[in-house]
Design a protein around this motif. Structure first.
Motif, PDB file in Angstrom:
ATOM      1  N   LYS A  14      -2.865  -1.541  -8.728  1.00 15.72           N
ATOM      2  CA  LYS A  14      -3.763  -1.519  -7.569  1.00 15.72           C
ATOM      3  C   LYS A  14      -2.988  -1.119  -6.315  1.00 15.72           C
ATOM      4  CE  LYS A  14      -7.960  -2.444  -6.336  1.00 15.72           C
ATOM      5  NZ  LYS A  14      -9.051  -1.604  -6.755  1.00 15.72           N
ATOM      6  N   ASN A  16      -0.317   0.741  -6.197  1.00 11.82           N
ATOM      7  CA  ASN A  16      -0.038   2.185  -6.295  1.00 11.82           C
ATOM      8  C   ASN A  16      -1.276   3.011  -5.920  1.00 11.82           C
ATOM      9  OD1 ASN A  16       2.619   1.889  -6.999  1.00 11.82           O
ATOM     10  ND2 ASN A  16       2.219   1.911  -9.211  1.00 11.82           N
ATOM     11  N   LEU A  17      -2.464   2.544  -6.343  1.00 11.02           N
ATOM     12  CA  LEU A  17      -3.702   3.237  -5.968  1.00 11.02           C
ATOM     13  C   LEU A  17      -3.901   3.217  -4.445  1.00 11.02           C
ATOM     14  CD1 LEU A  17      -6.250   2.058  -8.695  1.00 11.02           C
ATOM     15  CD2 LEU A  17      -5.361   4.370  -8.351  1.00 11.02           C
ATOM     16  N   ILE A  18      -3.632   2.055  -3.851  1.00  9.57           N
ATOM     17  CA  ILE A  18      -3.779   1.941  -2.397  1.00  9.57           C
ATOM     18  C   ILE A  18      -2.787   2.859  -1.691  1.00  9.57           C
ATOM     19  CG2 ILE A  18      -3.460   0.373  -0.440  1.00  9.57           C
ATOM     20  CD1 ILE A  18      -4.567  -1.877  -2.262  1.00  9.57           C
ATOM     21  N   ASP A  20      -1.437   5.634  -2.882  1.00  6.85           N
ATOM     22  CA  ASP A  20      -1.892   7.009  -3.081  1.00  6.85           C
ATOM     23  C   ASP A  20      -3.031   7.355  -2.121  1.00  6.85           C
ATOM     24  OD1 ASP A  20      -0.006   7.423  -5.027  1.00  6.85           O
ATOM     25  OD2 ASP A  20      -1.402   7.041  -6.706  1.00  6.85           O
ATOM     26  N   GLU A  21      -3.944   6.404  -1.964  1.00 14.15           N
ATOM     27  CA  GLU A  21      -5.078   6.608  -1.047  1.00 14.15           C
ATOM     28  C   GLU A  21      -4.579   6.796   0.390  1.00 14.15           C
ATOM     29  OE1 GLU A  21      -9.180   6.949  -0.248  1.00 14.15           O
ATOM     30  OE2 GLU A  21      -8.275   6.621  -2.222  1.00 14.15           O
ATOM     31  N   LEU A  22      -3.627   5.973   0.791  1.00 13.23           N
ATOM     32  CA  LEU A  22      -3.072   6.091   2.147  1.00 13.23           C
ATOM     33  C   LEU A  22      -2.348   7.418   2.347  1.00 13.23           C
ATOM     34  CD1 LEU A  22      -1.751   2.456   2.741  1.00 13.23           C
ATOM     35  CD2 LEU A  22      -3.696   3.560   3.862  1.00 13.23           C
ATOM     36  N   ARG A  23      -1.612   7.857   1.347  1.00 14.30           N
ATOM     37  CA  ARG A  23      -0.942   9.166   1.439  1.00 14.30           C
ATOM     38  C   ARG A  23      -1.967  10.296   1.557  1.00 14.30           C
ATOM     39  NH1 ARG A  23       2.161   7.274  -3.017  1.00 14.30           N
ATOM     40  NH2 ARG A  23       4.036   6.290  -2.238  1.00 14.30           N
ATOM     41  N   MET A  24      -3.042  10.197   0.761  1.00 17.03           N
ATOM     42  CA  MET A  24      -4.080  11.215   0.816  1.00 17.03           C
ATOM     43  C   MET A  24      -4.739  11.239   2.205  1.00 17.03           C
ATOM     44  SD  MET A  24      -7.320  11.849  -1.727  1.00 17.03           S
ATOM     45  CE  MET A  24      -8.223  10.425  -1.174  1.00 17.03           C
ATOM     46  N   ILE A  25      -5.025  10.065   2.770  1.00 23.34           N
ATOM     47  CA  ILE A  25      -5.618   9.991   4.104  1.00 23.34           C
ATOM     48  C   ILE A  25      -4.665  10.591   5.141  1.00 23.34           C
ATOM     49  CG2 ILE A  25      -6.311   8.398   5.944  1.00 23.34           C
ATOM     50  CD1 ILE A  25      -7.491   6.602   3.730  1.00 23.34           C
TER      51      ILE A  25
END
Length: 99
Positions: A14, A16-18, A20-25
């Motif tokens: 979870k 790592n998902l967060i 990844d989401e922050l990097r994408m944003i």
């Protein structure tokens, strides 16, 4: 112990998902900022081209006005000199005729 390990693996997944989401944003915000900068550059370039076109139009208009003024001055000088020359000629003619 195994159950705790499974919970930790889920928490890590979870996390790592967060991340990844922050990097994408962050990437999206960087892209938007870059595109906004590009938009401003394009707008600035267009406005500069418009200013140059207006300067050229103004220069052409000034040239036309100066040509019209030159034509008008020629007409003014002609209307001043021609009657004066006629009057002077008539005056000399009367002097010559009376002598």
């Amino acid at each position: 112990m195994i159950e705790t390990n499974e919970w930790l693996e889920r928490i890590l997944a979870k996390d790592n998902l967060i991340m990844d989401e922050l990097r994408m944003i962050g990437d999206i915000e960087t892209t938007v900022a870059t595109q906004t900068g590009e938009d401003y550059k394009a707008i600035t370039l267009k406005l500069e081209q418009d200013v140059q076109a207006l300067k050229r139009a103004l220069a052409e208009r000034d040239k036309t006005i100066n040509e019209m003024l030159d034509t008008r001055r020629t007409f003014e000088w002609t209307t001043l000199i021609f009657p004066s020359t006629l009057g002077l000629g008539y005056w000399i003619y009367r002097i010559k005729k009376s002598t």
